[in-house]
Each structure stands twice: as structure tokens, then as C-alpha cells.
Design an enzyme around this catalytic site. Structure first.
Site, short mmCIF file in Angstrom:
data_model
loop_
_atom_site.label_atom_id
_atom_site.label_comp_id
_atom_site.label_asym_id
_atom_site.label_seq_id
_atom_site.Cartn_x
_atom_site.Cartn_y
_atom_site.Cartn_z
N LYS A 13 4.66 -6.01 8.47
CA LYS A 13 5.48 -5.70 9.65
C LYS A 13 4.62 -5.79 10.92
O LYS A 13 5.04 -6.36 11.93
CB LYS A 13 6.09 -4.29 9.54
CG LYS A 13 6.94 -4.08 8.29
CD LYS A 13 7.52 -2.67 8.23
CE LYS A 13 6.49 -1.56 8.10
NZ LYS A 13 5.68 -1.59 6.85
N ARG A 89 12.95 4.95 9.14
CA ARG A 89 12.45 5.06 7.77
C ARG A 89 13.29 6.00 6.93
O ARG A 89 13.01 6.17 5.75
CB ARG A 89 11.03 5.63 7.81
CG ARG A 89 9.95 4.62 7.57
CD ARG A 89 8.66 5.26 8.04
NE ARG A 89 7.54 4.84 7.28
CZ ARG A 89 6.60 4.03 7.78
NH1 ARG A 89 6.69 3.56 8.98
NH2 ARG A 89 5.56 3.74 7.04
N ARG A 128 -7.21 -4.11 3.45
CA ARG A 128 -7.04 -4.18 4.92
C ARG A 128 -8.24 -3.52 5.63
O ARG A 128 -8.75 -2.49 5.19
CB ARG A 128 -5.76 -3.44 5.32
CG ARG A 128 -5.60 -3.35 6.83
CD ARG A 128 -4.22 -2.94 7.27
NE ARG A 128 -3.75 -1.70 6.69
CZ ARG A 128 -2.50 -1.24 6.85
NH1 ARG A 128 -1.63 -1.94 7.56
NH2 ARG A 128 -2.14 -0.11 6.30
N ARG A 161 -8.39 2.19 6.76
CA ARG A 161 -7.50 3.28 7.17
C ARG A 161 -7.51 4.37 6.09
O ARG A 161 -7.45 4.05 4.90
CB ARG A 161 -6.07 2.75 7.36
CG ARG A 161 -5.58 2.88 8.79
CD ARG A 161 -4.31 2.13 9.00
NE ARG A 161 -3.17 2.72 8.31
CZ ARG A 161 -1.92 2.29 8.45
NH1 ARG A 161 -1.65 1.29 9.24
NH2 ARG A 161 -0.93 2.87 7.79
N ARG A 172 2.58 6.48 -0.75
CA ARG A 172 3.39 5.89 0.34
C ARG A 172 4.48 4.98 -0.24
O ARG A 172 5.60 4.94 0.26
CB ARG A 172 2.50 5.09 1.29
CG ARG A 172 1.64 5.98 2.18
CD ARG A 172 0.46 5.23 2.78
NE ARG A 172 0.83 4.13 3.64
CZ ARG A 172 -0.01 3.14 3.97
NH1 ARG A 172 -1.24 3.11 3.50
NH2 ARG A 172 0.40 2.18 4.77
P1 AP5 Z 1 0.20 -5.24 7.94
O1 AP5 Z 1 0.78 -6.27 8.83
O2 AP5 Z 1 -0.78 -4.29 8.53
O3 AP5 Z 1 1.37 -4.50 7.14
P2 AP5 Z 1 2.41 -3.37 7.59
O4 AP5 Z 1 3.70 -3.68 6.96
O5 AP5 Z 1 2.37 -3.21 9.08
O6 AP5 Z 1 1.74 -2.15 6.83
P3 AP5 Z 1 1.46 -0.62 7.27
O7 AP5 Z 1 0.57 -0.04 6.22
O8 AP5 Z 1 0.93 -0.55 8.67
O9 AP5 Z 1 2.86 -0.04 7.17
P4 AP5 Z 1 3.26 1.40 6.92
O10 AP5 Z 1 4.69 1.24 7.20
O11 AP5 Z 1 2.93 2.08 5.68
O12 AP5 Z 1 2.29 2.20 7.91
P5 AP5 Z 1 2.56 2.89 9.30
O13 AP5 Z 1 1.35 2.74 10.10
O14 AP5 Z 1 3.87 2.48 9.84
O15 AP5 Z 1 -0.49 -6.02 6.71
C1 AP5 Z 1 -1.18 -5.28 5.70
C2 AP5 Z 1 -2.39 -6.11 5.24
O16 AP5 Z 1 -1.91 -7.30 4.60
C3 AP5 Z 1 -3.32 -6.58 6.37
O17 AP5 Z 1 -4.64 -6.59 5.92
C4 AP5 Z 1 -2.85 -8.02 6.66
O18 AP5 Z 1 -3.89 -8.83 7.17
C5 AP5 Z 1 -2.41 -8.47 5.27
N1 AP5 Z 1 -1.33 -9.45 5.29
C6 AP5 Z 1 -0.25 -9.50 6.13
N2 AP5 Z 1 0.55 -10.52 5.81
C7 AP5 Z 1 0.00 -11.13 4.73
C8 AP5 Z 1 0.37 -12.26 3.93
N3 AP5 Z 1 1.47 -12.99 4.20
N4 AP5 Z 1 -0.43 -12.58 2.89
C9 AP5 Z 1 -1.56 -11.87 2.60
N5 AP5 Z 1 -1.97 -10.79 3.33
C10 AP5 Z 1 -1.20 -10.43 4.40
O19 AP5 Z 1 2.76 4.42 8.87
C11 AP5 Z 1 1.67 5.22 8.48
C12 AP5 Z 1 2.16 6.66 8.29
O20 AP5 Z 1 2.70 7.15 9.54
C13 AP5 Z 1 3.31 6.85 7.29
O21 AP5 Z 1 2.82 6.97 5.97
C14 AP5 Z 1 3.96 8.13 7.81
O22 AP5 Z 1 3.20 9.26 7.44
C15 AP5 Z 1 3.85 7.98 9.32
N6 AP5 Z 1 5.03 7.30 9.90
C16 AP5 Z 1 5.06 6.10 10.53
N7 AP5 Z 1 6.31 5.81 10.92
C17 AP5 Z 1 7.10 6.83 10.53
C18 AP5 Z 1 8.48 7.10 10.63
N8 AP5 Z 1 9.33 6.21 11.20
N9 AP5 Z 1 8.94 8.24 10.09
C19 AP5 Z 1 8.12 9.14 9.52
N10 AP5 Z 1 6.79 8.96 9.38
C20 AP5 Z 1 6.28 7.81 9.89
#
Ligand code: AP5
Length: 217
Positions: A13, A89, A128, A161, A172
Site C-alpha cells: 500500500k 481498517r 523490509r 520496524r 498483525r
Molecule cells: P509496503 O509498501 O511498505 O507495504 P504496506 O502495505 O504499506 O505495509 P505496512 O506494513 O506499512 O502496512 P500495515 O498496514 O501493516 O502498517 P501500518 O503502518 O499501516 O511494502 C512492504 C515491503 O514489501 C517493503 O519492503 C517493500 O519494498 C516490499 N514490496 C512492496 N511491493 C513489493 C512487490 N511487488 N514485490 C516484492 N516486494 C514488495 O500500520 C502499523 C500499525 O499502526 C498497525 O498495526 C496498527 O497498530 C496501527 N494502525 C495503522 N492504521 C490504523 C488504523 N486505520 N486503525 C487502527 N490502527 C491503525
């Protein structure tokens, strides 16, 4: 263009959202990034959020909805649109978003669901690396920095991270299955267009699929 990027942790994402935001000239708001900023600033909201984020649980809906309201009230979103990454979410957040958009006379143009098999998600997240300086994201498998632990962009130090440790990643993914995955069906029943994309293959391949799904006007 008002777009939601929906998908499990590690689906890409952030990676895809950055590119799309640049191409469309609109801001991307990632609730995870907004929460991590609050933690870095050591403000009360950040201290509350870190209790949940450290264990991979969701931060309470009201806290996240407050952050999103602030983001959507910024002048740049009002002008040209926005991309939401990692929000909504839960169903409460989805309903809250709908109410917020109605209040502002806006609507969603598209919800894009990035679909990736679970074992690939675990590989992506445990591989990552994130720059402490500029936030650039690397992958030790597919997009490694030229020098280990150093950012190609700004020379900053790369870190893993805290919530990318495998046991937290598994938790997660469980939270995602229970609370967020049902939103795919929920949006499928709504009037918003839902695009389901296979987000596997190279980053460029996924981006091409994303662009053909939502375009960029
Ligand atoms: P990346 O692009 O970073 O993936 P992402 O989908 O953004 O993953 P996140 O881990 O950031 O998502 P998340 O939703 O768990 O975390 P968030 O920070 O929102 O890609 C991941 C890796 O893969 C990278 O190394 C990239 O280079 C690689 N990659 C990408 N595309 C690829 C491909 N095609 N092929 C191979 N490799 C690839 O949330 C963290 C925490 O915050 C949550 O656990 C929760 O506690 C809290 N939080 C956040 N939002 C909310 C909400 N709305 N409600 C409640 N709690 C929330």
C-alpha cells in the site's frame, strides 16, 4: 480523485500509494505513518497509540478517525483529492469515513484492494528496511540499498520496524483477517467502485495494474 488503498500488512500500500500520489499530484495519508509521527513527537496520542502498535493490535477507532479528519481538512486534500493508505481498517472506521466525506460534500472514487498470499507478506515484512532519516522503504530481497543499513537517498541509517518481527507480523495478519478483510466485501456491496488487484510480481507490474484500474485524471 479520492482513493482508498485496502490490503493486508505488506501488500505494498505504501510503495504503490507513494507512486500514485506523485503521478496524480495528490497527498497520501497513511494512518500508520501519522501514528508513528505522533510517537516520535512523544505527544499523548502517540504514547497511547504505541501501546497497541507494539503488539500489532489496532489503535482505537476514535483516535484514528481524529487523525484522518485533520488530514482531510488540510487545504491540499480539499483541492485535488487524496489517497488513504491503511485506513479504514474496521467497519466503524469505514462508516466514520463515509460520514466525514458526506459532511464535506465529497465521495470516494475508488477502493483498491491489494491481494497478496500470506507467506509472501511475511517474507516482505521481515525483509523490509526503513530509513530513519527520510522514511524511504527498501526490501533486502527485491530492492536492497547499495550499502547495507545505509539509505541510498539520504545516507540515513536503515532500521527494521519494531512491528516487523515475525511474531508481531503474524499477529498483525490475524488482526487484519478478523477486522479489515471483511471490508472488501462491505465495499463490494456499496456503490463505490472496488478494484481487486493481484499485488504480486514486481513493483512496476503491480503499479501498471493499479494505474489501469484507477487511472489518474
Ligand atoms: P509496503 O509498501 O511498505 O507495504 P504496506 O502495505 O504499506 O505495509 P505496512 O506494513 O506499512 O502496512 P500495515 O498496514 O501493516 O502498517 P501500518 O503502518 O499501516 O511494502 C512492504 C515491503 O514489501 C517493503 O519492503 C517493500 O519494498 C516490499 N514490496 C512492496 N511491493 C513489493 C512487490 N511487488 N514485490 C516484492 N516486494 C514488495 O500500520 C502499523 C500499525 O499502526 C498497525 O498495526 C496498527 O497498530 C496501527 N494502525 C495503522 N492504521 C490504523 C488504523 N486505520 N486503525 C487502527 N490502527 C491503525
Amino acid at each position: 480523485m479520492n482513493i482508498v488503498l485496502l490490503g493486508p500488512p505488506g501488500a505494498g500500500k505504501g510503495t504503490q500509494g507513494e507512486r500514485l500520489a506523485e503521478r496524480c499530484g495528490i497527498p497520501k495519508y497513511a494512518t500508520g505513518d501519522l501514528l508513528r509521527d505522533a510517537i516520535r513527537l512523544d505527544i499523548p496520542l502517540g504514547r497511547e497509540a504505541s501501546r497497541y502498535m507494539d503488539s500489532g493490535e489496532l489503535v482505537p477507532d476514535d483516535v484514528v478517525l481524529r487523525l484522518v479528519r485533520e488530514a482531510l481538512e488540510s487545504p491540499s486534500s480539499a483541492r485535488k483529492g487524496f489517497i488513504l493508505d491503511g485506513f479504514p481498517r474496521t467497519q466503524v472506521q469505514a462508516v466514520g469515513l463515509q460520514a466525514l466525506l458526506e459532511e464535506k460534500g465529497l465521495e470516494l472514487d475508488a477502493v483498491v484492494f491489494l491481494d497478496v498470499p500470506e507467506e509472501e507478506l511475511v517474507r516482505r515484512l521481515t525483509g523490509r528496511r526503513v530509513c530513519l532519516g527520510c522514511g524511504a522503504v527498501y526490501s533486502v530481497r527485491t530492492n536492497a540499498p547499495a550499502a547495507a543499513d545505509t539509505c541510498d537517498e539520504c545516507g540515513g541509517r536503515l532500521e527494521i520496524r519494531a512491528d516487523d518481527r515475525e511474531e508481531i507480523v503474524r499477529s498483525r495478519l490475524r488482526v487484519y483477517r478478523e477486522s479489515t478483510q471483511p471490508l472488501v466485501e462491505w465495499y463490494g456491496r456499496s456503490s463505490t467502485s472496488l478494484h481487486e488487484l493481484a499485488a504480486v510480481g514486481s513493483v512496476d507490474e503491480v503499479y501498471d495494474r493499479l494505474l489501469s484500474a484507477v487511472g489518474c485524471s
